[in-house]
Structure formats: C-alpha cells, structure tokens
Design an enzyme around this catalytic site. Structure first.
Site, short mmCIF file in Angstrom:
data_model
loop_
_atom_site.label_atom_id
_atom_site.label_comp_id
_atom_site.label_asym_id
_atom_site.label_seq_id
_atom_site.Cartn_x
_atom_site.Cartn_y
_atom_site.Cartn_z
N PRO A 1 0.66 -1.02 0.14
CA PRO A 1 0.12 0.17 -0.14
C PRO A 1 0.76 1.02 0.43
CG PRO A 1 -0.92 -1.59 1.23
CD PRO A 1 -0.13 -2.32 1.35
N SER B 1 -2.10 -10.14 -8.21
CA SER B 1 -2.88 -10.71 -9.53
C SER B 1 -2.75 -11.83 -9.05
CB SER B 1 -2.26 -10.39 -10.58
OG SER B 1 -2.46 -9.72 -11.61
N GLU C 1 4.14 -4.34 -13.48
CA GLU C 1 5.59 -4.08 -13.74
C GLU C 1 6.31 -2.88 -13.43
OE1 GLU C 1 4.96 -7.46 -13.09
OE2 GLU C 1 4.89 -8.53 -14.59
#
Length: 382
Positions: free
Chosen positions: A128, A158, A363
C-alpha cells in the site's frame, strides 16, 4: 505478426497458440469480462500445451522456451484476451524465478504443479505504501530458529486468493534493497488472508486482491535464494515480466486493429465504404506501423535478455514503455474508428482499451521505465 521474421519452430509455436486462442479464449473473453470470471480450467488447458512453464528448463518440467519465443506466445494469447494472457505471463515469471533461484528441493517440490498449473502463482512485491519505490517495502520477515515469521500487506496482487503459491518480498535486514529477501508462501499457511476483490477499470477476468500476512510462520527452507538477495531476484524477474506485459499490449492492440479493418470494410458513409476513405486508411497505416515498430523493439529486448546482454534491463524497460503506450494508443484509436459501436461492450473494443490501460502502470510504471532508460543513457557521465 507483420514485420516479424520467425523461424519455422516459432511459426509452428504461434500457429499452435493461435489455434488454442481461437478455440478456448476468444469466444469466451467478453463473458469472462462481464461476469468477472477467472477461467482456471482454460489456464490448465494451456498448461497442457506447455504454457504453464514457458521459460522453465525442460529438466525441471518446463518448455524451456527463450524470451524471444515467449513474447510470441503472450502476444498471440492476448489477441483473444489481454487479461488472461497477462496473468499467464505473471505466473510464468514466478515459475522462472523458482527454477532459476530455487534449490533442488524447492524446484522438485514446486515446479511440477506450477508447470501443470495445478497450482497457480502470484508475485508479491507492491505494498500500500511502496509501489514505484519498491525498495521501501515494509513487510517484515524475522528469523525465529529454523523458521521465518512474515508480517505485512501486499497490494494489487494478480491472482490473489486463487493462487496457491505467493512469491513474497520481505525485509530481513536494514533499509534499502540490500535488506530484502524472497520467500515462498503457501495459500494454506496459517496467517495468510486476502482482501476483497478489487473493483477495477479492466482486467475483470482475473482477481486482484491484497495479500495479508499476519505472523505467517514458514520453515527456513522457504527462503528463495540467499538472505538479502530478494530485491535482485525481484528485479531480474521483472525484466521478463515487462516483456510479457509488452507483448500482451501488442496482442490486444493487434486484435483491435484487425477488428477495425473488418468494421470499416462493412460500413458505408456518403455512398462509399469507410475503408476506402483515405483519411481512415492513413490512420490504419499509422497504427500498423507503430505496432510493427513496437514489436521489433520487444523482440530486440527479448533477444538481449536471452543472451544475457548487460543492456537487457535497459532494453526491457524501453520495450515495456513503448509497447504499452503504443498498444493503448492503437486500441483507443480503434475505438474511435468504430464510432458509437466502439463504445458498446458487445464489439469488444472497449474491453481491450480497459484491459490495456493498466499495462502502462504494472510491472513498473512507464514513468519508472523512463527512469531506467535515462539512467542507462547517462550513467557514463556520473
């Protein structure tokens, strides 16, 4: 794949992957998006073609494909659904990291199920309060005899909740990248829990959740690589991950371009086909040219990574930035070429636009890619 010179083996790989995509992905992509359905059964079918361990060595049970081969796979899958292809890229990134950095026992225990996608994998770096500044992560791992105890929260993960294996970066030492280590955490380890499924703009066909580690106690043999090596492991994994996401952007955008050609060929305005309007043809020409340029850069970066070129991280960052920006731009223009129909979900263009938008963020954001490229350009000047 216009503008790409493929070997016979690569052409066969693309054709096999394209057949799979047409049969098992493309017909269902809109429904998966609408229903927020994660098609694990289809992922396991893909694993039957060797796509669960694309870059895992053959002796470890994988397909042993090069990075140059892998980007062809991800681009082809993404022509059916960028979201599902992107998850497959992430899973394969983790599988490669286990194969490359794991000890013999870790490889023997984990890789057969990862390559078969009986177990799915998630990559847990972002937090976070630590996204682009990944070296500032605060998840802590404390040594306790022959165990480690992990505490912290990972964000935007994911596959979280569906995956069995979580590759977690945690701080075992002081501040900065040297104090980070990598751990192999199992979904069923006591203390592992998940936040609610995030409601997202796109990528509806895969879950994205927090991974919460509340005093998770794991044996010492769950350390991947050496203590303090975690940040390097994470960054080396991301070189390949960035190529995968870049390729997924190419595949989604190529699908959008193909749909635009079909749409314009079938529509008339002012007594002529839209496809015959020179202004629209010029737009299509620009879109195709930009995709070909992006594809060439992705291939160049993939080949550099295959040969362990010292400039590979620089080229991977460059390729990721250019391909994801280009892919989103092409998809957005394809929506415009569809007119009002592009805004309707049944035509599939708006889904591609939504799915590709996040590729400019994950990414490593494209701003961070520019930092990496600029550093590569200027490092000789101190």
């Amino acid at each position: 794949m216009t503008g790409t010179l493929l070997t016979e083996d690569q052409q066969a790989l693309v054709e096999t992957t394209l057949d799979f995509t047409h049969d098992h992905i493309t017909p269902h992509a809109l429904a998966w998006d609408r229903d927020s359905h994660f098609p694990v059964d289809v992922l396991r079918k893909a694993a039957g073609l060797g796509l669960g361990g694309v870059h895992v060595r053959e002796e470890s049970g994988g397909s042993g494909l090069s990075r140059a081969d892998g980007v062809l796979v991800y681009e082809t899958l993404a022509s059916g659904c960028p979201c599902l292809a992107a998850y497959l890229s992430i899973h394969n990134m983790v599988a490669w990291m286990v194969d490359h950095y794991g000890d013999p026992a870790q490889r023997a225990h984990l890789l057969p199920r990862l390559c078969a996608m009986d177990d799915l994998a998630s990559y847990c770096l972002t937090e976070p309060g630590a996204g682009s500044d990944a070296a500032a992560l605060t998840t802590r791992a404390v040594r306790d005899g022959d165990h480690w105890t992990l505490t912290g929260t990972k964000q935007f993960i994911s596959g979280a909740g569906a995956a069995q294996l979580y590759l977690v970066m945690a701080r075992t030492g002081g501040a900065g990248p040297e104090g980070i280590s990598a751990f192999l955490v199992d979904k069923d380890d006591p203390g592992v829990s998940f936040g609610p499924d995030e409601r997202k703009m796109g990528w509806h066909a895969q879950p994205t959740r927090q991974v919460v580690l509340d005093g998770v106690r794991v044996p010492a043999d769950r350390l991947l690589g050496r203590e303090g090596q975690g940040f390097g492991i994470a960054m080396n994994g991301l070189n390949g991950g960035r190529l995968g996401i870049a390729a997924c952007s190419l595949g989604g955008a190529r699908s959008a371009l193909d749909r635009s050609l079909t749409h314009l060929a079938g529509r008339q305005a002012f007594g002529t086909r839209l496809l015959d309007a020179q202004a629209l043809r010029f737009r299509l020409a620009d879109m195709a040219t930009e995709l070909a340029a992006a594809r060439a850069l992705v291939q160049q970066a993939a080949q550099a990574l295959d040969r362990h070129d010292p400039q590979a991280p620089y080229l991977c960052a460059m390729a990721k930035r250019f391909a994801t920006d280009t892919g989103y731009s092409v998809a957005d223009r394809a929506l415009q070429l569809h007119g009002g129909y592009g805004y309707l979900s049944e035509y599939g263009i708006e889904k591609i636009v939504r799915d590709l938008r996040v590729h400019q963020i994950l990414e490593g954001t494209n701003e961070i890619m520019r930092v990496i490229v600029a550093r590569g350009l200027t490092e000789a000047f101190g």
